[in-house]
Design a protein around this motif. Structure first.
Motif, mmCIF file in Angstrom:
data_model
loop_
_atom_site.group_PDB
_atom_site.id
_atom_site.type_symbol
_atom_site.label_atom_id
_atom_site.label_comp_id
_atom_site.label_asym_id
_atom_site.label_seq_id
_atom_site.Cartn_x
_atom_site.Cartn_y
_atom_site.Cartn_z
ATOM 1 N N GLU A 120 0.848 -1.187 0.000
ATOM 2 C CA GLU A 120 0.000 0.000 0.000
ATOM 3 C C GLU A 120 0.886 1.239 0.000
ATOM 4 O O GLU A 120 1.879 1.309 0.723
ATOM 5 C CB GLU A 120 -0.909 0.034 1.236
ATOM 6 N N VAL A 136 0.794 5.240 0.679
ATOM 7 C CA VAL A 136 -0.034 6.183 1.423
ATOM 8 C C VAL A 136 -0.366 7.397 0.560
ATOM 9 O O VAL A 136 0.501 7.974 -0.108
ATOM 10 C CB VAL A 136 0.694 6.647 2.703
ATOM 11 N N ASP A 168 -4.225 2.900 5.755
ATOM 12 C CA ASP A 168 -3.051 2.081 5.478
ATOM 13 C C ASP A 168 -2.336 1.640 6.747
ATOM 14 O O ASP A 168 -1.849 0.513 6.845
ATOM 15 C CB ASP A 168 -2.076 2.841 4.576
ATOM 16 N N SER A 169 -2.238 2.539 7.732
ATOM 17 C CA SER A 169 -1.432 2.255 8.912
ATOM 18 C C SER A 169 -2.187 1.494 9.990
ATOM 19 O O SER A 169 -1.569 0.837 10.834
ATOM 20 C CB SER A 169 -0.882 3.559 9.504
ATOM 21 N N TYR A 205 3.541 -7.125 4.769
ATOM 22 C CA TYR A 205 2.779 -5.945 4.386
ATOM 23 C C TYR A 205 3.775 -4.805 4.175
ATOM 24 O O TYR A 205 4.502 -4.433 5.087
ATOM 25 C CB TYR A 205 1.783 -5.605 5.492
ATOM 26 N N VAL A 254 4.471 -0.874 3.314
ATOM 27 C CA VAL A 254 3.841 0.445 3.361
ATOM 28 C C VAL A 254 4.859 1.488 2.912
ATOM 29 O O VAL A 254 5.962 1.560 3.461
ATOM 30 C CB VAL A 254 3.335 0.790 4.777
#
Length: 224
Positions: A137, A139, A147-148, A163, A165
């Motif tokens: 993902e 942001v 997202d977080s 995952y 980010v």
């Protein structure tokens, strides 16, 4: 019924009663929605991303596709899935559109992930069903909390091993984190000089931002 208004997607009417994954998917199958709509469902909650910024989001996705996609395909590790493909996981009550996914050969052979066309006529695969090896993902201004927190919990519930980010909104620093799934939560892999190790791919990565010829942001995903 609620309405979400977006400059990019227009008016999106979300009916009441979408409390189950089955109901949400049925709504997607029977409603004319914009193509590649970034809409998400997790345990009765529906979220729509309203914007995607060019220089902190779209350009990052392009860099991922160039390097990560080539790495996965050239080494025959499995499949690199870019954004636009819906991911569903019944156990986690999740439906979302990640910015990218990695499906390993082992996951495909074991049936941990498979493909579905839903009710789309003439299509073979419009959805990934199950648990990808990596979910990515990037942001955006409208998705920071999603997202977080929201998606991190959802991907953990879905059993996703890693995952990723990425947050490139800050002009001074590009944040690139890889989270490894633990029994109760994700734990961030350590970063050294910007490099972070992926246990799934057994390689280290670093995302570098430079100024392109036109002066706009250019991103390069480095791997070692």
């Amino acid at each position: 019924m609620s309405t979400v208004l977006s400059q990019e997607y227009g008016k999106i009417h979300i009916p009441e009663g979408l409390t189950t994954l089955a109901a949400f998917l049925d709504w997607l199958d029977t409603t004319e929605l914009p193509e590649k709509l970034p809409i998400r469902f997790h345990k009765g909650e529906v979220w729509v991303d309203l914007m995607e910024e060019m220089f902190s989001h779209s350009r990052v996705k392009s860099a991922l596709g160039i390097t990560l996609g080539a790495l996965i395909e050239n080494a025959d590790l499995g499949m690199y899935v870019p954004d636009g493909m819906l991911l569903t996981n019944e156990y986690a009550e999740l439906a979302t559109v990640p910015d990218a996914m990695f499906l390993s050969n082992a996951a495909l052979k074991a049936g941990r992930v498979r493909f579905s066309a839903g009710k789309t006529r003439g299509a073979v695969a419009t959805r990934v069903v199950g648990t990808p090896d990596i979910a990515v993902e990037i942001v955006s201004p409208s998705s920071e909390g999603v997202d977080s927190e929201w998606l991190m919990a959802a991907y953990h519930n879905a059993g996703v091993p890693e995952y990723w980010v990425i947050d490139a909104r800050d002009k001074a620093e590009v944040r690139f984190d890889i989270y490894k799934r633990k029994p109760k939560e994700y734990a961030a892999a350590p970063r050294r000089a910007g490099w972070v190790k992926s246990a799934v791919l057994d390689r280290s990565f670093r995302l570098v931002r430079t100024a392109g010829t036109s002066g706009t942001a250019r991103f390069t995903l480095e791997v070692r």
